[in-house]
Write a protein that holds these residues in place. Structure first.
Motif, PDB file in Angstrom:
ATOM      1  N   ASN A 124      21.931  58.168  16.304  1.00  0.00           N
ATOM      2  CA  ASN A 124      23.086  57.983  17.172  1.00  0.00           C
ATOM      3  C   ASN A 124      24.286  57.713  16.268  1.00  0.00           C
ATOM      4  O   ASN A 124      24.560  56.578  15.885  1.00  0.00           O
ATOM      5  N   THR A 125      25.017  58.773  15.895  1.00  0.00           N
ATOM      6  CA  THR A 125      26.100  58.645  14.920  1.00  0.00           C
ATOM      7  C   THR A 125      27.457  58.785  15.593  1.00  0.00           C
ATOM      8  O   THR A 125      27.584  59.307  16.705  1.00  0.00           O
TER       9      THR A 125
ATOM     10  N   ASP B  66      29.567  67.856  16.303  1.00  0.00           N
ATOM     11  CA  ASP B  66      28.374  67.139  16.754  1.00  0.00           C
ATOM     12  C   ASP B  66      27.190  67.980  16.299  1.00  0.00           C
ATOM     13  O   ASP B  66      26.767  68.915  16.970  1.00  0.00           O
TER      14      ASP B  66
ATOM     15  N   TYR C  85      23.990  67.628  15.951  1.00  0.00           N
ATOM     16  CA  TYR C  85      22.767  67.706  16.746  1.00  0.00           C
ATOM     17  C   TYR C  85      22.976  68.525  18.013  1.00  0.00           C
ATOM     18  O   TYR C  85      22.060  69.202  18.482  1.00  0.00           O
TER      19      TYR C  85
ATOM     20  N   THR D  21      26.573  55.202  11.710  1.00  0.00           N
ATOM     21  CA  THR D  21      25.895  55.079  12.996  1.00  0.00           C
ATOM     22  C   THR D  21      26.785  54.299  13.956  1.00  0.00           C
ATOM     23  O   THR D  21      27.669  53.539  13.529  1.00  0.00           O
ATOM     24  N   ASN D  22      26.535  54.455  15.236  1.00  0.00           N
ATOM     25  CA  ASN D  22      27.337  53.736  16.230  1.00  0.00           C
ATOM     26  C   ASN D  22      27.163  52.224  16.134  1.00  0.00           C
ATOM     27  O   ASN D  22      28.041  51.465  16.562  1.00  0.00           O
TER      28      ASN D  22
ATOM     29  N   ASP E 122      16.102  52.032  17.172  1.00  0.00           N
ATOM     30  CA  ASP E 122      16.873  52.940  16.322  1.00  0.00           C
ATOM     31  C   ASP E 122      16.039  53.525  15.185  1.00  0.00           C
ATOM     32  O   ASP E 122      16.572  54.022  14.208  1.00  0.00           O
TER      33      ASP E 122
END
Length: 999
Positions: free
Chosen positions: A261-262, A306, A308, A893-894, A972
């Motif tokens: 989750n970046t 994005d 992914y 990452t977020n 994560d």
């Protein structure tokens, strides 16, 4: 469009199927009417309980029957007939009808996982009744493995057996690889039908059974490669009783279990600006840049990728079709397996990744009346893989590390973007750059001869086996080179800008595939065994074996040929049917050492006590089987490649053992040769003590083991011991000494309540290593807590954290931390040794890696329905989470949005190296425990009365899911392999539908 190679594969498959049909399916003959007799019998399990729903087929009369609730059946048969008996959860049985009658009207079926003391069980270089084996072995049938939705036998073993762990080595669909480890040491030998076959791709559909030989009581005779245990596989073979045709089709889709989750481009720009400010530097992204990232107005100057979403569709399709043909009579039995497997990658751009595999396995056994048998096996696999030359792990590592604004995919229709900092354009690499194609072809052949010499000497026989395995990998690539350039922006007076570019590489179009380095491996194996099995009377029974084996491995990737030669003897003595004594001697020389070292003898001694046969337990109705056993031995360990008399030279003044590359004068220093005349063989000392038990009328089966392993005289390069000597000139020495101790336990409970039958299996292992002597720095008095030698392995050493500094006042009042400049937002540490400063002398034990692994299995059957679930995991322990350590200019990452001062969950952001924050400490420790649900399957079989009218023996549907979820406190990470999804291709979950038909 079909290519020539596709056509070759189709031709091969078609030709094979035709040959199988011609060879096995004989023309029907018109026979005169034969008078039939009916017989009655009862089918029970080992506890004597009648089994309902058992299928019985009379091979010659073609009649069928199904047992009732009491296990009774009636069937019409010919005078000389063969009954084939099958039921889910039990091994297939063949019963002969002689003169229209059965020898016994009560037939006992062997249930999966139930101990049978008199059953022959595979161990190193032979088999022996289970009650006489002095080591720890566990057996699982291939039919049990078939409820796992996989094309890989190694994966299907996950969580099934105690002491055996299964790992995800590679998650890419087209190069998926799994590993196994026995008691934390790996698997030294994979033996398939008696032949060492470590590189073989084995599918559960072709497996008859697998025996895990965990210690020297069962793996010793394999020599150096058996020191870490062995996986002994028997592929399926035909049984008397006519022909059986079984086809299974499975198809499904796979999707990542976990993706990072970046941050998007605008959030990354804000976070990176904050990191620069924290470092006392000026931010580089303007508010206009951030707005343009968000609205997408300038995709070349302000890209917002994005990866992914743009490059990964998240779905990989696959299918697996297998066909088994088996049967025979009392003289000849045959089995033939054909498997066809295809899968695709999860990338959404370009031609993607594709794999096609054709697997063939044929076994024939010919019984020579009363004088022995001949067995022949031949087969192999053909694999074709197409994918971008950028491998799957590298692609996902790039997706994780590149920020969303790293570079534009394209500058214009013909030029792809690239920058000084970020040189990989994934769109170009996956869809427009070099394409790799390889063909992997492996083949095996073996012939075995067992001769009964009872007429010469009672109980004497001789066994011989010759086997060959070959692997060829032919690789080539199409060198497509897209046009790469870095965009350069010139601002105009009106605020607009012009786009130019800085050339990196002009484009190139290629039409022909170029060859890469091909791989050619060969393995030749010879085994001879003089076997003596004699019961002198009821109280004295002896099994003795004299072995000779020789395995020669050659290959294009080896610097030298490898030869494993073993010469040994094993004697097993059973006294009064209760006490077992066993001794083994083995010469297993290491070619690289001196002649004196090659002559050394390894030894092992084992004992077993069949307690359930003792008089003091004769009234224990609850106890069916109880064996106490133990063995102790010393074995040679395998070593890496080096020569004693030939030398390898390097051009930089370095020299090591070997002959590759060829000697040359080189430029940059003198050449040097080393000798190994002072080295002795590395050794492993193994103590294993265990109990095998069965209780409550075969409902409970299991074992518990204690093991103590010592590896000493290990050959190592002692760079830390001789730190002043350049490593290229450091001699090899016998130095390392390490121990491993632990307990493994496995137990299953099976029961039947009316029409509901179920089996629950649990297993666990506690495993810890000790560093007695190792190539590590020894710290002085006052810092002993930092020493690796003399302590347990798997300890996590670091600093104890006590939060995050909030302001300069807190920093001023705390002990000085000597890891660079400390600012508010940095991690605060405890002064462990109370000397007023915090430095490396305060490093001490702050945690342990996991020591306990577990497995869980559940299988049930209700009428024609079946259900199973399997999983494994670890309990307790910690790991150091480095996911959010200094990212430099890489992606965030977020979670980093919550860095100090937003919260105290993470230290302040920084663009610089920060030795204070990014080091091992309790701040970064996380719980390493998890439970991974590996597979869930539901299946339904059509009733036998319906199948009889359809002319089928079996028709079943199944639905399954693989890797559906993980129970863990960490969301994560993919906990079984924490790098998967980040720096490596993610592990995939699968959803599958299947059909199985037999006739």
């Amino acid at each position: 469009m079909l290519t020539f190679n596709d056509f070759k594969m189709i031709k091969t498959k078609t030709l094979y199927i035709v040959l199988v049909v011609l060879f096995y399916i004989l023309p029907f003959k018109v026979k005169a009417q034969v008078e039939l007799n009916y017989i009655n019998a009862t089918i029970v399990n080992k506890a004597g309980v009648g089994l309902e729903g058992v299928n019985i087929l009379a091979s010659k009369s073609k009649n069928r029957a199904v047992t009732n609730a009491e296990g009774l059946f009636r069937i019409y048969v010919q005078d000389q007939d063969i009954l084939v008996i099958t039921r889910l959860g039990y091994e297939r049985a063949v019963i002969y009808v002689k003169n229209g009658t059965l020898a016994n009207e009560t037939i006992e079926l062997k249930q999966w996982g139930v101990i049978d003391g008199e059953e022959d069980t595979n161990i190193a270089l032979g088999s022996m009744p289970f009650e006489r084996i002095t080591g720890s072995v566990e057996r699982i049938t291939g039919e049990e493995l078939n409820d796992f939705p996989t094309a890989f036998t190694r994966e299907a073993l996950a969580g099934r057996l105690s002491g055996l762990e299964t790992f995800y080595n590679n998650g890419s669909p087209v190069s998926e690889v799994f590993g196994n480890s026995i008691r934390g040491q790996g698997v030294g030998q994979l033996i398939v039908d008696g032949v060492p076959s470590n590189d073989i791709v084995l599918t559960p559909a072709e497996v008859d059974d697998i025996v895990i030989a965990k210690d020297y009581g069962s793996s010793f005779m394999y020599g150096a490669l058996g020191a870490t245990g062995a996986m002994i596989v028997n592929s399926k073979h035909g049984l008397p009783g006519g022909r059986l045709f079984r086809f299974k089709s499975r198809t499904g889709v796979r999707t990542p279990t976990f993706l990072p989750n970046t941050m998007n481009a605008q959030n990354y720009a804000r976070a990176y600006n904050q990191a620069l400010i924290n470092d006392g530097l000026m931010p580089i992204y303007t508010q206009e840049d951030i707005d343009n990232y968000a609205n997408g107005n300038h995709p070349i100057k302000n890209p917002n990728n994005d990866y992914y979403d743009d490059l990964v569709n998240g779905i990989a399709t696959y299918s697996h079709l297998t066909g088994d043909f088996s049967g025979g009579n009392e003289t000849v039995q045959y089995f033939s397996h054909l498997g066809y497997y295809t899968t695709n990658g999860i990338e959404s751009v370009g031609d993607g990744r594709k794999l096609t595999r054709l697997r063939i396995n044929n076994n024939v056994q010919i019984n020579l009346k009363n004088s022995g048998k001949v067995s022949v096996g031949v087969g192999g696999s053909f694999n074709r893989r197409n994918e971008p030359r950028t491998n799957a792990n590298s692609a996902f590592n790039t997706m994780y590390n590149y920020p969303a604004n790293a570079l534009p995919y394209k500058i214009n229709d013909t030029i792809f973007g690239r920058t000084q900092e970020f040189r990989t354009n994934l769109l170009a690499d996956l869809a427009h750059s070099a394409v790799m194609e390889d063909e992997r072809r492996d083949a095996f052949a073996r012939i075995g001869l067992d001769l009964d010499l009872d007429e010469v000497t009672e109980g004497l026989s001789v066994n011989g086996l010759v086997g060959m395995y070959t692997l060829n990998v032919l690789s080539s690539f199409l060198d497509l080179r897209p046009h790469f350039a870095e965009p350069v922006f010139t601002e105009n007076n009106d605020g607009t800008y012009d786009v130019g570019f800085r050339e990196y590489r002009p484009g190139k179009i290629a039409f022909n595939f170029n060859k890469l380095g091909d791989r050619v491996d060969r393995s030749q194996f010879v085994q001879a065994n003089l076997h003596y099995d004699r019961n002198f009377n009821e109280n004295h029974k002896v099994i003795a074996d004299f072995f000779y084996t020789n395995q020669k491995i050659t290959g294009s990737q080896l610097e030298q040929n490898t030869i494993y030669r073993n010469l040994g003897v094993r004697v097993n003595y059973l006294l009064n049917n209760k006490y077992v004594l066993e001794g083994k001697l083995l010469n297993a020389p290491i070619r690289q050492l001196t002649q004196d070292e090659r002559k050394k003898i390894n030894y092992d001694a084992g004992v077993a006590w069949l307690l359930h046969k003792e008089s003091f337990l004769k009234n224990a109705d609850w106890l069916d089987f109880l064996k106490l056993r133990g063995n102790f031995g010393v074995q040679t360990r395998a070593v890496s490649q080096f020569f004693i008399s030939e030398n390898r030279y390097g051009g930089g003044g370095a020299g090591t053992f070997g002959v590759f590359p060829k000697p040359n004068a080189g430029a940059g220093g003198s050449n040097r040769a080393f000798t190994a005349s002072s080295l002795v063989r590395p050794k492993q000392e193994y103590l294993s003590i265990g109990l095998d038990f069965q209780m409550f009328k075969s409902k409970v089966n299991g074992q518990i083991n204690y093991f103590n392993i010592r590896n000493y005289d290990q050959i190592t390069l002692p760079t830390d011991l001789y730190a002043l000597i350049p490593s290229n000139y450091t001699p090899l020495v016998n130095y390392e000494d390490a121990r491993r101790r632990g307990v493994d336990f496995g137990m299953s409970f099976n029961n039947k309540i009316g029409e509901f039958a179920y089996k629950i299996g649990v297993n666990a292992m506690y495993n810890v290593s000790y560093n007695t002597l190792s190539n590590n720095v020894t710290y002085p008095e006052g810092e002993e807590q930092r020493n690796v030698m003399g302590s347990q392995g798997g300890l996590i050493r670091g600093l104890k954290a006590s939060g995050i500094f909030q302001d300069e006042a807190e920093i001023a009042s705390a002990p000085t931390q000597l890891f660079g400049e400390v600012k508010p937002g940095d991690i605060r540490y405890v002064d462990f040794n109370n000397d007023g400063v915090i430095d490396e002398k305060d490093i001490h034990e702050i945690g342990k890696s996991p020591r306990v692994s577990i497995g869980f299995n559940y299988m049930m059957q209700y009428k024609n329905w079946s259900f199973s679930i399997h999983g494994d995991g670890v309990l307790g322990g910690s790991y150091v989470e480095q996911l959010n350590w200094n990212r430099g200019i890489n992606d965030y990452t977020n979670d980093l949005a919550n860095s100090w001062p937003v919260s105290n969950s993470l230290p302040r952001l920084t663009t610089l190296s920060n030795p204070n924050n990014y080091r091992t400490s309790s701040f970064w420790l996380k719980d390493a425990g998890y439970f991974n649900v590996r597979s869930i399957m539901v299946a339904y079989s059509l009733p036998q009365n319906l199948l009889k009218n359809l002319g089928m023996k079996e028709f079943s549907f199944s639905g399954s899911v693989k890797n559906p979820f993980i129970i863990s406190s960490n969301e994560d990470r993919f906990m079984p392999d924490r790098d998967k999804g980040y720096s490596e291709h993610p592990v995939l979950k699968a959803f599958e539908l299947g059909i199985q038909v037999s006739f």
